[in-house]
Design an enzyme around this catalytic site. Structure first.
Site, short mmCIF file in Angstrom:
data_model
loop_
_atom_site.label_atom_id
_atom_site.label_comp_id
_atom_site.label_asym_id
_atom_site.label_seq_id
_atom_site.Cartn_x
_atom_site.Cartn_y
_atom_site.Cartn_z
N HIS A 298 43.59 -56.50 -23.12
CA HIS A 298 43.26 -57.32 -21.99
C HIS A 298 43.82 -58.37 -21.78
O HIS A 298 44.40 -59.16 -21.98
CB HIS A 298 41.83 -57.02 -22.01
CG HIS A 298 41.64 -57.73 -23.43
ND1 HIS A 298 41.12 -58.94 -23.51
CD2 HIS A 298 41.57 -57.22 -25.11
CE1 HIS A 298 41.69 -60.02 -24.86
NE2 HIS A 298 41.20 -58.99 -25.57
N ASP B 32 44.59 -63.99 -27.93
CA ASP B 32 43.81 -62.42 -27.91
C ASP B 32 43.13 -62.90 -26.22
O ASP B 32 41.80 -63.63 -26.02
CB ASP B 32 42.13 -63.13 -28.44
CG ASP B 32 40.95 -62.05 -28.29
OD1 ASP B 32 41.81 -61.23 -27.78
OD2 ASP B 32 40.36 -62.17 -28.42
N GLU C 17 36.94 -57.02 -21.24
CA GLU C 17 36.94 -57.05 -22.81
C GLU C 17 36.28 -57.66 -23.50
O GLU C 17 35.38 -57.35 -24.07
CB GLU C 17 38.78 -56.32 -22.69
CG GLU C 17 38.18 -56.17 -24.88
CD GLU C 17 38.15 -56.55 -25.51
OE1 GLU C 17 37.83 -56.94 -27.19
OE2 GLU C 17 38.04 -58.31 -25.53
N GLU C 18 35.79 -59.45 -23.18
CA GLU C 18 35.60 -60.34 -23.97
C GLU C 18 34.11 -59.68 -23.24
O GLU C 18 33.39 -60.68 -24.27
CB GLU C 18 36.43 -61.81 -23.60
CG GLU C 18 37.54 -61.19 -23.96
CD GLU C 18 37.81 -61.79 -25.00
OE1 GLU C 18 36.41 -62.12 -26.31
OE2 GLU C 18 39.18 -62.03 -25.73
N ASP D 178 45.23 -55.85 -29.65
CA ASP D 178 44.58 -56.86 -30.06
C ASP D 178 44.56 -57.40 -31.31
O ASP D 178 46.32 -57.12 -32.17
CB ASP D 178 42.61 -56.40 -29.96
CG ASP D 178 42.23 -57.25 -28.88
OD1 ASP D 178 42.54 -58.48 -29.03
OD2 ASP D 178 41.35 -57.29 -27.79
N HIS E 189 39.35 -66.76 -31.79
CA HIS E 189 38.11 -67.18 -30.88
C HIS E 189 38.01 -68.65 -31.45
O HIS E 189 37.01 -69.16 -30.47
CB HIS E 189 36.92 -66.64 -30.87
CG HIS E 189 36.86 -65.29 -30.01
ND1 HIS E 189 35.86 -64.23 -29.79
CD2 HIS E 189 37.93 -64.27 -30.18
CE1 HIS E 189 35.51 -62.93 -28.98
NE2 HIS E 189 37.55 -62.29 -29.25
#
Length: 392
Positions: free
Chosen positions: A77, A193, A226-227, A247, A327
């Site tokens: 993504h 990410d 995606e997030e 990922d 994250h």
């Protein structure tokens, strides 16, 4: 270039690093992905790969193989975490809500860009009590959370009316600076990410193009949401039988992920990944001398989860590069990125094992089996020592 027949193809690491740096320069929080979609499409054009776009910008590129039915897909993504303006505050600052799931702990001190109808503005996310000279120890005792931070805009704005006059409005997207650094093979940055996953796919695609004909069509998918949980919900085709998501792994205490080699996720919060596809990837790593380990992710979901939840009857697996502080302010090593890219080349070129997957429906003929027989002990018991009942 070293190619193992029917196996992995060497990766151009310089290209991988360069394209990752280019991706990191483009802000792309979920909901603000048009520019990075354009970049990826232009990169595909340079590679000579045909693609098509969905209405909102998910990309579906294709490398043709010997067969169309039972096709494969690889997905990552382009969207990242970010924030959105929740309110214009009386003090001229902005209240925020997060885009995606991430802690305000990692937002404090971040430099940002606010995208308004009048153009972009720079700013900084700060705790409500940011001045040590004013609040002393209260700076340290302020709770952590999105209710306890605000965005200071780098413009003359002392009240909500001033902010409104600038053209900043509720709902405007806020991108957080990645601040990348590369040293000794380590890449430290926000938003690895999953811009690292996108770079890995492009590097693998570049390598596979010069290889022999693929056994089946391989689709290279780049999703845009995606997030926030949408992921690959609407980009698959019926002929796609298996999909490998790319990922980040979670290198942290209590996890088995590594910043080196490939980490295969055996399960995430949506459940186990496909038994046969996951084991195929593991075997490909062993056969192609790619360092590999397995992990289980408890607080994690990927593009594959959204596809399954949307009703796609597709085998899914998750190949990851271990990321420290996911994250947050993330770190990976180039060894892991190269390893995952090599695995993707081996997967794209590997022989089809489950021929039945070319058909959406069928009977038991050709259907898979899973082992049920008791395992044989690797080391037989010494004849001098009989099993002790207490051992059980």
């Amino acid at each position: 270039m070293v190619t193992i027949k029917g196996g992995r193809v060497d990766i151009d690491v310089h290209y991988l690093q360069e394209v990752l740096q280019d991706l990191l320069r483009i802000p792309s929080p979920t909901g603000y992905t048009d520019n990075i979609v354009r970049f990826v499409c232009h990169e595909l054009e340079k590679l000579g790969v045909s693609y098509e776009l969905t209405r909102r910008g998910a990309i579906r590129a294709k490398l043709p193989g010997a067969k169309s039915a039972g096709a494969r897909a690889i997905v990552s993504h382009v969207d990242t975490l970010g924030a959105q303006v929740k309110a214009l505050k009386a003090n001229g600052r902005l209240e925020l809500v997060p885009i995606g799931t991430w802690s305000a702990r990692f937002a404090e001190g971040a430099r940002t860009t606010i995208f308004s109808e009048n153009g972009s503005f720079r700013g900084t996310i700060l705790p409500l009590k940011a001045s040590g000279h004013t609040f002393a120890d209260e700076v340290d005792t302020l709770p952590i959370g999105w209710d306890y931070v605000e965005l200071r805009v780098d413009a003359r704005a002392g009240c909500a009316e001033d902010v409104e006059a600038l053209g900043i409005e509720v709902g405007d997207i806020v991108a957080v600076d990645p601040q990348p650094e590369i040293e000794n093979g380590y890449i430290v940055s926000r938003h690895l990410d999953n811009k690292a996953g996108v770079a890995v796919m492009l590097a693998a695609l570049q390598a596979v193009i010069v290889a022999d004909e693929l056994p089946v069509d391989v689709y290279w998918l780049f999703t845009i949401a995606e997030e926030v949980g949408h992921g690959a919900a609407a980009v698959l085709l019926p002929e796609i039988a298996s999909m490998v998501a790319v990922d980040n792994g979670t290198s942290a205490p209590g996890q088995n992920s590594s910043e080196f080699g490939v980490t295969l996720s055996m399960a995430d919060m949506s459940g186990p990944f496909d038994y046969h596809l996951t084991r195929k990837l593991y075997q490909l790593c062993l056969e192609n001398d790619i360092r590999v380990r397995k992990d289980v992710f408890k607080h994690y979901r990927s593009d594959s989860a959204s596809a399954i939840e949307a009703g796609a009857d597709v085998r899914t697996a998750l190949a990851t590069f271990g990321v420290d502080a996911s994250h947050g302010y993330e770190r990976i090593h180039m060894h892991a990125l190269r390893s995952v890219a090599e695995l993707l080349t081996a997967y794209a070129r590997s022989a089809v094992k489950i021929e039945r997957d070319a058909h959406e429906l069928g009977d038991l003929e050709g259907f898979t089996r899973q082992p049920t027989a008791p395992a044989e002990p690797e080391v037989p018991l010494s004849p001098e020592r009989e099993p002790d009942p207490s051992d059980s």
